[in-house]
Design an enzyme around this catalytic site. Structure first.
Site, PDB file in Angstrom:
ATOM      1  N   CYS A   1       3.856   7.996  -3.593  1.00  0.00           N
ATOM      2  CA  CYS A   1       4.411   8.823  -2.522  1.00  0.00           C
ATOM      3  C   CYS A   1       5.142   7.998  -1.480  1.00  0.00           C
ATOM      4  O   CYS A   1       6.291   8.272  -1.131  1.00  0.00           O
ATOM      5  CB  CYS A   1       3.307   9.638  -1.859  1.00  0.00           C
ATOM      6  SG  CYS A   1       3.898  10.693  -0.514  1.00  0.00           S
TER       7      CYS A   1
ATOM      8  N   HIS B   1      11.305  33.252  20.567  1.00  0.00           N
ATOM      9  CA  HIS B   1      12.639  33.712  20.177  1.00  0.00           C
ATOM     10  C   HIS B   1      13.692  32.830  20.836  1.00  0.00           C
ATOM     11  O   HIS B   1      13.589  32.541  22.032  1.00  0.00           O
ATOM     12  CB  HIS B   1      12.842  35.162  20.618  1.00  0.00           C
ATOM     13  CG  HIS B   1      14.227  35.675  20.341  1.00  0.00           C
ATOM     14  ND1 HIS B   1      14.640  36.038  19.083  1.00  0.00           N
ATOM     15  CD2 HIS B   1      15.288  35.879  21.174  1.00  0.00           C
ATOM     16  CE1 HIS B   1      15.902  36.453  19.137  1.00  0.00           C
ATOM     17  NE2 HIS B   1      16.316  36.356  20.404  1.00  0.00           N
TER      18      HIS B   1
ATOM     19  N   GLY C   1      12.363  21.311 -12.274  1.00  0.00           N
ATOM     20  CA  GLY C   1      11.238  21.485 -11.369  1.00  0.00           C
ATOM     21  C   GLY C   1      11.532  20.857 -10.018  1.00  0.00           C
ATOM     22  O   GLY C   1      12.680  20.579  -9.670  1.00  0.00           O
TER      23      GLY C   1
ATOM     24  N   HIS D   1      -0.669  16.152  -0.472  1.00  0.00           N
ATOM     25  CA  HIS D   1      -1.613  16.749   0.482  1.00  0.00           C
ATOM     26  C   HIS D   1      -2.860  17.288  -0.207  1.00  0.00           C
ATOM     27  O   HIS D   1      -3.920  17.339   0.403  1.00  0.00           O
ATOM     28  CB  HIS D   1      -0.938  17.822   1.342  1.00  0.00           C
ATOM     29  CG  HIS D   1      -0.080  18.800   0.605  1.00  0.00           C
ATOM     30  ND1 HIS D   1       1.165  18.482   0.124  1.00  0.00           N
ATOM     31  CD2 HIS D   1      -0.283  20.098   0.283  1.00  0.00           C
ATOM     32  CE1 HIS D   1       1.701  19.546  -0.459  1.00  0.00           C
ATOM     33  NE2 HIS D   1       0.840  20.528  -0.390  1.00  0.00           N
TER      34      HIS D   1
ATOM     35  N   GLY E   1      13.380  17.421 -10.100  1.00  0.00           N
ATOM     36  CA  GLY E   1      14.727  17.588 -10.627  1.00  0.00           C
ATOM     37  C   GLY E   1      15.693  18.182  -9.623  1.00  0.00           C
ATOM     38  O   GLY E   1      16.801  17.668  -9.423  1.00  0.00           O
TER      39      GLY E   1
ATOM     40  N   LEU F   1       0.832  -1.197   0.000  1.00  0.00           N
ATOM     41  CA  LEU F   1       0.000   0.000   0.000  1.00  0.00           C
ATOM     42  C   LEU F   1       0.870   1.251   0.000  1.00  0.00           C
ATOM     43  O   LEU F   1       2.057   1.202   0.289  1.00  0.00           O
ATOM     44  CB  LEU F   1      -0.907   0.004   1.232  1.00  0.00           C
ATOM     45  CG  LEU F   1      -1.894  -1.162   1.382  1.00  0.00           C
ATOM     46  CD1 LEU F   1      -2.623  -1.058   2.714  1.00  0.00           C
ATOM     47  CD2 LEU F   1      -2.881  -1.181   0.226  1.00  0.00           C
TER      48      LEU F   1
END
Length: 468
Positions: free
Chosen positions: A43, A446, A184, A323, A187, A39
């Protein structure tokens, strides 16, 4: 054998498994169809997850080689890369993720059927796996079959010397040289992986900028940073052919001046985009309409022209982002359930996992100029960030684009450390129409990388930066 379900999801990538889980949570009897033995789709198996595993590994290697001495960390016995373990760790990450998906399917009582799904009609799906075949009946279907690497005329991916990102993730050994066609997202990420471990990398990009779909300032900054890694980038160049010569590949192209050039390398990686993958679905039999580019036509509810069949992710229009597919999958499950969900496509962030990372949401400066929308810009460099100095990560900047009339945030573009995480705050602000003033008046811890956002908002609002 015939099995009946409320919702059948075809494809188990991020969109598919997310849609199946959400549908099961809503009380539906769900099946998910996957043609491969694991599965997760592209991705999880050969895309986002393994690529990021290699990116993280190579970033550790690069910092050990180039920066550890600055931190007082000395490698008395030298530094070397165990390429086999480098790949094995990536494989372990993938296995962990796919095992997690198996658990989620069982937990949510989702039936998993391995094989190629093919429509018989709008209620029946044939699943073929070798010599076996079953028929599933469903009230609703969700097409989530994703995409495959595409190529260009004159270049055929043979998976040997002329490869896609899939093969690049599992090479048998470290290449000495590599030519990458396409500047892109895929790449530049693959270029980073191999350049950091010492491979001589050349990128050939057709347009005049890297990551051409994003704000141009991001592409310019990335060009300089990749140059520091020794990556040679040839912009405005058109590839004419790529040939497997046995032990190497030869790429011929016209450079920005139109002169024909030639490069020889161990591998040619083709990274010119991806195409919607609907092979074998037998969409004609059920009457589902597709675009000329092969993508499935859907309406605003992500429904095809066949009322009970929906499509999501890479097989429909829009950016090919995991996403985005996940959001659409949840959307479809909830639409079927009678709910009224929404997706703001303008606020789906884009991320490039180079180092520094690149992240963007909303309109680019070029888009605002082209549409005549007035805006003010605020940019803050990481070289002025205390947190970035402490980490020796001072390359990059944050740029925010703001409407001068109401202070609406129109776009946020980040090139810098942890940009992929920092961008989330801006997505939340833009989704709920928080103004630039609101964004700089909230408290920022900070020292953090996110403080750069605060100063960018201050500058865009006509005030000066106040943090270091």
């Amino acid at each position: 054998m015939e099995n009946q379900y409320d919702i059948i999801v075809i494809g188990s990538g991020p969109g598919g498994y997310t849609g199946a889980i959400r549908a099961a949570q809503l009380g539906y009897k769900v099946a998910i169809i996957e043609k491969y033995s694991t599965l997760g789709g592209t991705c999880t198996n050969v895309g986002c997850i393994p690529a990021k595993a290699l990116l993280d590994s190579t970033e550790h290697f690069h910092k050990a080689k180039e920066e550890f001495g600055l931190h007082g960390i000395e490698l008395d016995n030298g530094l070397r890369l165990n390429f086999g373990q480098f790949i094995a760790r990536k494989d372990g990450v993938v296995k962990s993720n796919t095992s997690g998906l198996n658990y989620l399917m069982k937990k949510n009582k989702i039936d998993v059927h391995t094989g190629l799904g093919s429509f018989i009609d709008n209620t029946r799906l044939r699943v073929s796996n070798g010599g076996t075949e079953i028929i599933l009946t469903g009230k609703y279907f969700m097409i989530a079959t994703g995409s495959k690497p595409s190529s260009i005329p004159g270049v055929t991916i043979d998976k040997k010397r002329i490869i896609s990102s899939t093969e690049a993730l599992s090479l048998p050994g470290q290449p000495k040289s590599m030519v990458i066609i396409g500047g892109g997202v895929i790449g530049v990420e693959m270029a980073s992986v191999f350049a950091r471990i010492g491979t001589e990398v050349t990128i050939i990009e057709y347009t005049d900028t890297l990551i051409p779909t994003m704000d141009r300032e991001l592409g310019k900054a990335l060009f300089k940073t990749l140059g520091k890694l020794g990556i040679k980038t040839l912009l405005g160049s058109k590839v004419k052919s790529a040939d497997n010569m046995g032990e190497q590949a030869v790429v011929k192209f016209d450079d920005h001046s139109g002169k024909e050039q030639e490069i020889t390398a161990d591998y040619c990686l083709v990274a010119v985009g991806r195409r919607a993958y609907t092979d074998g679905l037998n969409l004609k039999a059920v009457g589902v309409e597709t675009e000329k580019n092969g993508k499935v036509k859907v309406d605003s509810q992500l429904r095809t022209n066949v009322d009970n069949i929906y499509a999501i992710g890479d097989v429909i229009a829009g950016p090919m982002l995991a996403h985005k597919a996940e959001d659409e999958a949840v959307f479809v499950a909830e639409v079927i359930n009678g709910q009224k969900p929404h997706i703001n496509y303008n606020l789906i962030p884009s991320v490039v996992y180079t180092w520094p990372e690149v992240a963007s949401v909303g309109a680019t400066e070029e888009e605002l100029k082209a549409s005549g929308v007035p805006y003010s810009s605020g940019s803050f460099p990481y070289s002025a960030s205390g947190r970035a100095r402490a980490a020796n990560d001072t390359d990059g900047f944050v740029k925010v684009l703001v409407s001068p009339r109401y202070g609406e945030v129109l776009g946020v573009h980040i090139f810098g450390p942890r940009a992929a995480d920092v961008i989330a705050q801006s997505v939340v602000g833009m989704e709920y129409e928080v103004t630039a003033e609101d964004m700089y008046r909230i408290s920022y811890a900070h020292p953090t990388y996110s403080e750069a956002l605060k100063d960018a908002y201050l500058i865009a609002s006509g005030q000066g930066a106040i943090n270091i």
